[in-house]
Design a protein around this motif. Sequence first.
Motif, short mmCIF file in Angstrom:
data_model
loop_
_atom_site.label_atom_id
_atom_site.label_comp_id
_atom_site.label_asym_id
_atom_site.label_seq_id
_atom_site.Cartn_x
_atom_site.Cartn_y
_atom_site.Cartn_z
N ASP A 1 0.87 -1.16 0.00
CA ASP A 1 0.00 0.00 0.00
C ASP A 1 0.92 1.23 0.00
O ASP A 1 2.09 1.13 0.38
CB ASP A 1 -0.86 -0.05 1.28
N ASP B 1 -0.21 5.04 0.84
CA ASP B 1 -0.49 6.07 1.84
C ASP B 1 -0.46 5.54 3.27
O ASP B 1 -1.19 4.60 3.60
CB ASP B 1 -1.86 6.71 1.57
N ASP B 2 0.35 6.13 4.09
CA ASP B 2 0.53 5.78 5.50
C ASP B 2 1.17 4.39 5.70
O ASP B 2 1.20 3.88 6.81
CB ASP B 2 -0.79 5.88 6.28
N THR B 3 1.65 3.80 4.59
CA THR B 3 2.45 2.58 4.69
C THR B 3 3.87 2.89 4.25
O THR B 3 4.83 2.60 4.96
CB THR B 3 1.85 1.45 3.81
N ASN C 1 -1.40 -0.42 6.03
CA ASN C 1 -1.88 0.08 7.32
C ASN C 1 -3.40 0.01 7.46
O ASN C 1 -3.92 0.16 8.56
CB ASN C 1 -1.45 1.54 7.52
N ASP D 1 -6.49 -3.09 3.08
CA ASP D 1 -5.23 -3.81 2.86
C ASP D 1 -5.25 -5.22 3.43
O ASP D 1 -4.75 -6.14 2.80
CB ASP D 1 -4.05 -3.05 3.51
MG LIG Z 1 -2.85 3.24 3.55
#
Ligand SMILES: [Mg+2]
Length: 267
Positions: A28, A30-32, A199, A204
């Motif tokens: 992933d 975003d934010d991963t 995340n 995910d």
């Molecule tokens: Mg994400």
Amino acid sequence: MPERNSGDMGELKDVVRGRAQKKAVVFDLDDTLTPNTYLYDNAYREMQELLSTLGFDPKYAKQKMTEIDIARAKANGFSAERFPTSMVETYRFLCEERKLEPDPKVEAELFKIGNRVFEGPWVLYPGAKRTLEELRRNGFFLVLLTAGDKEVQARKIDSLGLRRLFDVIEIVGMKNVEAYTELIKTYGLDPEKTTMVGNGLKSDILHARRAGINAIHVPAETWAFESLDEQQMKELRDLGYKRAENITGVIGALEVNSGASKSKIRS
Ligand SMILES: [Mg+2]
């Protein structure tokens, strides 16, 4: 000439498929790999500040914005207009409750605040690049699977220099079970040798597990869109998944459990 080209493409596809048959990791974005939610938090804060100067309760405004934005994401999926427009819609909703006429200048300002989340700055989490390079060296077929607006995500991917680190990059409308199934089919992946890293517990982890892919959860702040209800939590517990403390921990999670991909391991 066209035949020659299609032959080359066929060979290329075989090479890609050959690599994919070994072992694959799907990441992933975003934010991963890159912090993203903080940009939304900043936008929320700015929206609350602006609305509170106009006499609206900032807490209530935030709550309404979350409701409106998630409902719109569920109904229409992800687009670059969604988040900034949700801010405008929230303001209109608050005005309507008080029988006020919305001010177009405030609407324009709110749209601008919301739109800023697409401007970055983008950086990779510490160790993210190193982790991807190490997995590549170890023969993993690397896929980047991100959901969102195609243009916004592509710009982000370019600015992070991610193209050369992945074998395949896919920007999809939504990371649902169908998206994972399609990914498996397109690249001839073996689900048992494929691991999703992300995340988002829903997009995910749960959806990847439902598609028969292994999953490693890397916890990070996310939005209510990823929340699971009790039944989904139970389903995910039964399906099982792994956890890594951060992105560099993914290497350990993959090595530790290599050859045990069928077992349900949780830490
Ligand atoms: Mg994400």
